[in-house]
Design an enzyme around this catalytic site. Sequence first.
Site, PDB file in Angstrom:
ATOM      1  N   TRP A 166      -9.189 -10.371  78.779  1.00 22.27           N
ATOM      2  CA  TRP A 166      -9.256 -10.297  79.899  1.00 22.27           C
ATOM      3  C   TRP A 166     -11.291  -9.945  80.430  1.00 22.27           C
ATOM      4  O   TRP A 166     -11.823 -10.217  80.695  1.00 22.27           O
ATOM      5  CB  TRP A 166      -9.212  -8.779  80.104  1.00 22.27           C
ATOM      6  CG  TRP A 166      -8.065  -9.010  80.853  1.00 22.27           C
ATOM      7  CD1 TRP A 166      -6.924  -8.594  79.639  1.00 22.27           C
ATOM      8  CD2 TRP A 166      -7.450  -9.766  81.854  1.00 22.27           C
ATOM      9  NE1 TRP A 166      -5.378  -8.632  80.094  1.00 22.27           N
ATOM     10  CE2 TRP A 166      -5.912  -9.638  81.769  1.00 22.27           C
ATOM     11  CE3 TRP A 166      -8.356  -9.870  82.945  1.00 22.27           C
ATOM     12  CZ2 TRP A 166      -4.919 -10.148  82.937  1.00 22.27           C
ATOM     13  CZ3 TRP A 166      -6.902 -10.634  83.830  1.00 22.27           C
ATOM     14  CH2 TRP A 166      -5.677 -10.422  83.416  1.00 22.27           C
ATOM     15  N   ASP A 238     -14.940  -2.367  82.303  1.00 22.57           N
ATOM     16  CA  ASP A 238     -13.479  -2.588  82.827  1.00 22.57           C
ATOM     17  C   ASP A 238     -12.341  -1.678  81.723  1.00 22.57           C
ATOM     18  O   ASP A 238     -12.237  -2.123  80.948  1.00 22.57           O
ATOM     19  CB  ASP A 238     -13.628  -4.256  82.474  1.00 22.57           C
ATOM     20  CG  ASP A 238     -11.528  -4.804  82.732  1.00 22.57           C
ATOM     21  OD1 ASP A 238     -11.009  -3.662  83.339  1.00 22.57           O
ATOM     22  OD2 ASP A 238     -11.039  -5.609  82.288  1.00 22.57           O
ATOM     23  N   LYS A 262      -2.461  -0.520  85.688  1.00 25.69           N
ATOM     24  CA  LYS A 262      -1.770   0.453  84.756  1.00 25.69           C
ATOM     25  C   LYS A 262      -0.795   2.050  84.319  1.00 25.69           C
ATOM     26  O   LYS A 262      -0.237   2.326  84.202  1.00 25.69           O
ATOM     27  CB  LYS A 262      -2.658  -0.140  83.244  1.00 25.69           C
ATOM     28  CG  LYS A 262      -3.249  -1.014  83.782  1.00 25.69           C
ATOM     29  CD  LYS A 262      -2.217  -2.717  83.716  1.00 25.69           C
ATOM     30  CE  LYS A 262      -3.345  -3.736  83.638  1.00 25.69           C
ATOM     31  NZ  LYS A 262      -2.429  -4.759  83.237  1.00 25.69           N
TER      32      LYS A 262
END
Length: 427
Positions: A166, A238, A262
């Site tokens: 990511w 992030d 999540k």
Amino acid sequence: MAMSAASPHSLLLKKPNHRTTATTQFTGFPINPSRAATTTYKPISITCSTTTPLQDRPAATSQSSDRVFNFAAGPATLPEIVLKKAESELYNWRGSGMSVMEMSHRGKEFLSIIQKAESDLRALLDIPSEYAVLFLQGGATTQFASVPLNLCNPDDPVDYIVTGSWGDKAFKEATKFCKPTVIWSGKSEKYTKIPDFDALEQNPSAKYLHICTNETIHGVEFKNYPTPKNKDAILIADMSSNFCSKPVEVSKFGVIYAGAQKNVGPSGVTIVIIRKDLIRNAQPTTPVMLDYKIHAENNSLYNTPPCYGIYMCGLVFEDLLAQGGLVEIEKKNIKKGQLLYDTIDQSNGFYRCPVEKSVRSLMNVPFTLEKSELEAEFIKEAAKENMVQLKGHRSVGGMRASIYNAMSLAGVEKLVAFMKDFQARHG
């Protein structure tokens, strides 16, 4: 004002002209009476009464018999108490005569929902008043573009630490809008480490330093955070896969962003926490939906937001507060993570986790079997025991157990027992 985590409350809805025996009581969530919604055609009065202390709140140690233990990386398992609360309010939200899914996003009912969600999130993370909270769409992936478009000019240098897939995707997207540099990458070591911050060669002119605090695929998590070398630069994170899993000192960051799916809700909501002085004129070509200033000026209501997703996030925030806040949540996550990692480490090599121990994620636990040919059988047998989504990401293989906030200790205990039994039969 957000309800204190130390004061769980019940919501009593008393409809006018009905006997008190018709009162409906919902327990398990604090409620702010000043923001409770009413309607003109079905008025309700709301009172709060103290109920069970937080320390006596039933722990999520068991699982309903009709539900599986879902170890998916996202969308992920949600707290049962939240799902049941949403179920009870699905048809008629708190006497409003309509579902949250039917509400105008500019009506007073939904305004009370989004305002309380923000208030509770601020309480959870102790977000300073000089930070704005935005409820957006597009996932964290959209923020890979929004961040450089809003915070720098096309020729500005910025730094990225890449500790997994990511972080790498964020860097690649930024190349379209500014001049990013990868100052450290863990790719050569298959993303199993986090760098020594003191050894980083940062660009002294960089406008910001970007990190991904928890790499969902590779299971690497920052336990502390680097400081940008440029005194005028900011740290950007992030936090999608460990958002609200532990306390965070928000003031260390210029921007925090996270997909909700999540730890704090269903897919479709993206949360951005940004220091207000950073909200200024974006690059001229910035699409309106990526412009922080537009969303901040309109209190996340520039266009129709993901209303039901925000409502669900709000219920999760209430539940996290009812459990004692993020200090208590972190303790539970440490206990679950330790149990699973100990099982892996004490298996004499039958199970293996490639991540350096000091930076192992408490959210996403990747592991492999010494006999890789048994991995498919492991996943198949686990599914028969109602433990699902244990297959590792397609890019790395093996297994991965995502044990977010809503995964109960009972779920991890069952997985550990299965792992030991599987080893005994196949070791």
